[in-house]
Design an enzyme around this catalytic site. Structure first.
Site, PDB file in Angstrom:
ATOM      1  CB  CYS A  33      -0.946  -0.014   1.199  1.00 55.01           C
ATOM      2  SG  CYS A  33      -0.135  -0.317   2.788  1.00 55.01           S
ATOM      3  CG  HIS A  47      -4.002   0.434   4.868  1.00 59.67           C
ATOM      4  ND1 HIS A  47      -3.467  -0.341   3.857  1.00 59.67           N
ATOM      5  CD2 HIS A  47      -5.040   1.121   4.310  1.00 59.67           C
ATOM      6  CE1 HIS A  47      -4.157  -0.133   2.741  1.00 59.67           C
ATOM      7  NE2 HIS A  47      -5.114   0.746   2.995  1.00 59.67           N
TER       8      HIS A  47
END
Length: 902
Positions: free
Chosen positions: A98, A353
């Site tokens: 990510c 994340h």
């Protein structure tokens, strides 16, 4: 009145147990309906446990009533994978990539960078063929620029909702399963891109990284004595701002540029004065780039834990940033507007994340890029509220400060991107080159083909579902057998037949058969009784077997006649068994009734005697038990010390009243004691097997020293008087004795011990080698750690104990460890003693443990080992922390990837 359920059960038992000729068929059907009525009327809410007639709650509910076509398949609508109108294309997260996806989206929306990359020449021309490209040949970019070109072209004109960046990630050599430092990735990739583009002839391409991202500042040192300035010029691609102790972005910038005094031991050597002088040092911003990247240093090194940690403190920043107060040359255009905010969700520096909020330079609208998912913000405003709510609050977490109009605050933002404000409108005509557009068109064609294929598969699934629906509607109502001919089918198969998610397989009844290839009585609870009509359709459509059908009256009668009734009370000799607990007396009338069902059953009148041979054997068994008790009592009396371990001789403290001791194996002693304690359950011990203590050559396997220590558990010492008794009671295969002698020639006289038979040195050495190898081949063991302070062990006993798994053997086998087995985590020491890893000095038996590549076996770490820990004194100078981290806490980072190849 009895409850309804009891009446139903009673009716069914009656209908099944009475002989058919005693009642009418109508009565049987009535009883069956009474029993099954709750299931038929729907009163039964779930499948009756163990009832083969209950067919409710086996999965039929999903097929009854109105059926939604979407329930007939698990294939999503392929149109959901299409790119939405006036939206952007997402990127697939390949595991832990990510952080790569966020930067790719930020760089893609830098129109100048995208345009410059499109101008780079490409090897794609090799794939071109006339007006098109080779259909059979997949395009494989050869350079990082080509990978980025192709990705940007797909992000611009793909019909897909998201695309796969695996080619780009693979070209960089990144580990898709490992989370990396996003800021470090940004720096390394920009450096790699700049180096790659420096070889281009077109200056607009060659200098794009410098034009967009490169600024310049100077380290300026001023001597307080003579006023001389010393400048060291340096380029930057982002400003790294410390956020600790600050609440506003402007405060972070001010600290970055603040003046530092050089005094005392830190004085500056002035070349003009030719001596060390007090001085001041600061950073002066000389020029700023079009795109200003501000790295917020949220991830810092924590000396207490020896790891990085994340600072989850709020930082305020405005949408408009005036940098003129911070630059050296005034009068230029230094007003920036916010164009991107990169977010790290999570409280740990090693997990979490990454997402990005980026402003579309053409429309001015904000979008949230979260891997495959892209969300458009409403009202052209940046919205970070939900991102802040996702972070877990720390113990000292303060409330979110209020933000005025045009300002924002975040405790998760780790990078802010500002674009220089200009009066000119951004170029809205960034055209994809023809060779790239041809590749995109081919990918779009493949996507359209996939959509058509998925739509057809959905249609086929719906058609199959409708057909299955009709089949269930037809057969489920005909499943109950009633009093008509029936068959048994497993409940599991019926449930799978009703399960729309799995294809129905052939019926397999083999697991429910008894040794006579018929239905096993114990399997009735997992079977269902269905009508012969339904069974015929099932077997014709799905196949399988064997079929467990209803038997005719004649077959049942023959089976009843073949039942071995009353034969379970026969003894092996064919007579009445002697155990009275296995039989009961019945009346003459009851026996007459039983004989009607079992005419061939053996008959035993009440005056019938039990088997005489069994009685003799029973008496013999009783006599044997009495004999065993007598033998045990005699041996226990003859060898009292051997039985209770009292007054046993000891080699380490040799008794004075004897010069000879005998040896037997401890196994013999333990088996003999079992018999003496429980003579009726164990057989008498008849021999002493000392051969287990000898090698194949007949030599003794133990030394005198080992028998006093580690091997003492394998042997038992016997007094001479006891040995005489043992030789009378048991058969001895080998005599082993140890004799003590005084050597008078030595002054003072020396005691020696001689064994018969003598020690076998070769076999003894082999035994020791095997024992050492066994020590190093273990799957679970405890290792202790003692902390040493001034050469004294801390009284706090140890650890936590290190739960160590399988050390490699002496041969250092490089085999994969089974699941659940891990190398010891010596960071546990840090938590037990508050000593960071780089301050730990570990040793075992005087040997320093410093080789990180060594195995436990080569270091001599065996079960129950004790490792000594001595801690270094902590370093007082916090400024040296970076050096400490680099030397003592090396991190792999992007080592071995393509980001460092240039």
């Amino acid at each position: 009145m009895a409850p309804r359920l009891q009446l139903e059960k009673a009716a069914w038992r009656w209908a099944e147990t009475v002989r058919p000729e005693e009642v009418s068929q109508e009565h049987i059907e009535t009883a069956y309906r009474i029993w099954l009525e709750p299931c038929i009327r729907g009163v039964c809410r779930r499948n009756c446990k163990g009832n083969p007639n209950c067919l409710v709650g086996i999965g039929e509910h999903i097929w009854l009533g109105e059926i939604d076509e979407n329930s007939f398949h698990n294939i999503d609508d392929p149109n959901c994978e299409r790119r939405k109108k006036n939206s952007f294309v997402g990127l697939t997260n390949l595991g832990a990539t990510c952080y790569v996806n966020t930067f790719l989206q930020v760089w893609f929306l830098n129109l100048e960078l995208r345009q410059a990359l499109y101008l780079c020449p490409s090897t794609c021309s090799d794939y071109m063929m006339g007006d098109g490209i080779h259909e059979e040949k997949d395009y494989e970019p050869q350079t990082i620029c080509e990978h980025l070109q192709y990705l940007f072209a797909l992000l611009q004109n793909s019909n897909r909702r998201y695309i796969d960046p695996s080619g780009f990630v693979k070209a960089l050599g990144l580990d898709t399963g490992q989370q990396q430092d996003a800021q470090e990735f940004s720096k390394l990739f920009m450096s790699l891109l700049e180096d790659t583009l420096s070889k281009q002839k077109n200056p607009d391409v060659r200098n794009i990284v410098q034009q967009q991202f490169c600024g310049e500042y100077a380290y300026v040192t001023v001597c307080n004595q003579c006023g001389r300035e010393s400048k060291l010029l340096s380029k930057f691609y982002e400003l790294e701002l410390n956020i600790q102790g600050h609440k506003q972005l402007t405060d972070c910038i001010s600290e970055f540029l603040k003046e530092e005094k050089l005094e005392g031991d830190n004085r500056y050597f002035c070349e003009n004065c030719q001596s060390k002088q007090n001085a001041t040092r600061k950073i002066r911003l000389l020029s700023l780039p079009c795109t200003l990247n501000l790295q917020l240093m949220r991830f810092v090194f924590d000396r207490q834990t020896g790891h990085k940690k994340k600072l989850n403190t709020y930082i305020g920043f405005s949408e408009i940033l005036d940098m003129e107060p911070y630059v050296e040359h005034k009068g230029g255009s230094y007003v920036y507007e916010l164009s991107a905010v990169l977010i790290h969700r999570g409280v740990s520096a090693y997990s979490g994340h990454y997402i990005a909020h980026v402003k579309d330079p053409q429309s001015g609208e904000w979008y949230k890029f979260n891997d495959e998912d892209i969300e458009k913000m409403e009202g052209k405003k940046l919205q970070l509220g939900i991102e802040e709510d996702l972070a877990e609050p720390s113990k000292s977490q303060t409330r979110k400060p209020k933000c005025g109009k045009g300002t924002h605050c975040s405790r998760n933002a780790y990078m802010l991107v500002y674009r220089l404000q200009t009066q000119e409108k951004p170029n809205t005509t960034v055209q994809v080159p023809a060779f790239l557009q041809a590749l995109v068109d081919r990918d779009n064609s493949k996507f359209e083909e996939w959509c058509i294929e998925m739509a057809e598969m959905r249609k086929q699934s719906v058609d199959k579902g409708k057909a299955k629906h009709e089949e269930v509607k037809e057969l489920y109502q005909r499943l109950p057998a009633g009093a008509e001919p029936y068959e048994f089918v497993s409940l599991e198969w019926l449930q799978k037949w009703l399960d729309e998610s799995t294809p129905t397989k052939p019926i397999d009844n083999h697991a429910c058969l008894c040794s006579h290839d018929k239905l096993h009585p114990d399997k009735i609870s997992i079977m269902k009784r269905i009508s012969e009509y339904a069974a015929d359709i099932f077997y014709s459509r799905y196949g399988g077997g064997p079929r467990l059908t209803d038997e005719s009256k004649e077959e049942r009668k023959e089976e009843e006649e073949e039942l071995n009734f009353n034969e379970d009370i026969l003894c092996p000799h064919g007579e009445l068994c002697i155990s009275e607990n296995e039989r009961r007396l019945v009346s003459k009338e009851a026996w007459s009734k039983l004989q009607q069902y079992f005419p061939k059953a053996p008959e035993f009148p009440s005056y019938k005697e039990c088997c005489s041979q069994c009685k003799i054997l029973e008496r013999e068994g009783e006599e044997n038990e009495a004999l065993h008790k007598m033998i045990a009592n005699e041996q226990k009396t003859s060898l009292p010390n051997l039985f209770q371990d009292k007054n046993r001789p000891c080699l380490s403290n040799w008794p004075e009243d004897t010069d000879v001791l005998y040896i037997v194996s401890q196994f013999f002693v333990e088996e003999w004691r079992k018999f003496v304690r429980k003579p009726t359950r164990c057989s008498p011990v008849s021999s002493v097997g000392n051969s287990a203590l000898l090698c194949p050559h007949g030599g003794l396997m133990f030394t005198f020293a080992s028998m006093t220590k580690e091997d003492s558990k394998l042997i038992a010492l016997i007094w001479p008087s006891e040995w005489q008794m043992i030789q009378k009671l048991f058969v001895v295969d080998h005599i082993i004795k140890i004799t003590r002698i005084e050597v008078e020639d030595v002054n003072p006289s020396e005691t020696q011990y001689i064994s018969e038979p003598k020690l076998c040195p070769e076999c003894r050495e082999g035994l020791l080698c095997q024992q050492q190898r066994d020590l190093r081949e273990y799957t679970q063991a405890t290792i202790y750690v003692h902390k040493v302070v001034d050469n004294k062990k801390v009284m706090k006993d140890s650890v936590p104990e290190l739960n160590v798994s399988s050390s490699e053997t002496e041969e250092d086998k490089e085999e994969a460890k089974p699941d659940g087995e891990k190398d010891p985590d010596f960071n546990q020491i840090m938590h037990a003693f508050s000593v960071a890893p780089f301050d730990q000095n570990l040793s075992i038996d005087g040997k320093i443990l410093s080789d990180d590549c060594a195995t436990l076996g080569t270091l001599g770490v065996i079960p129950e080992s004790v490792i000594l820990l001595k801690a270094d004194e902590p370093i007082a100078d916090y400024a040296a922390m970076d050096d400490v981290m680099q030397v003592c806490m090396p991190e792999e980072g992007f080592k071995g990837t393509g980001l460092l190849g240039h």
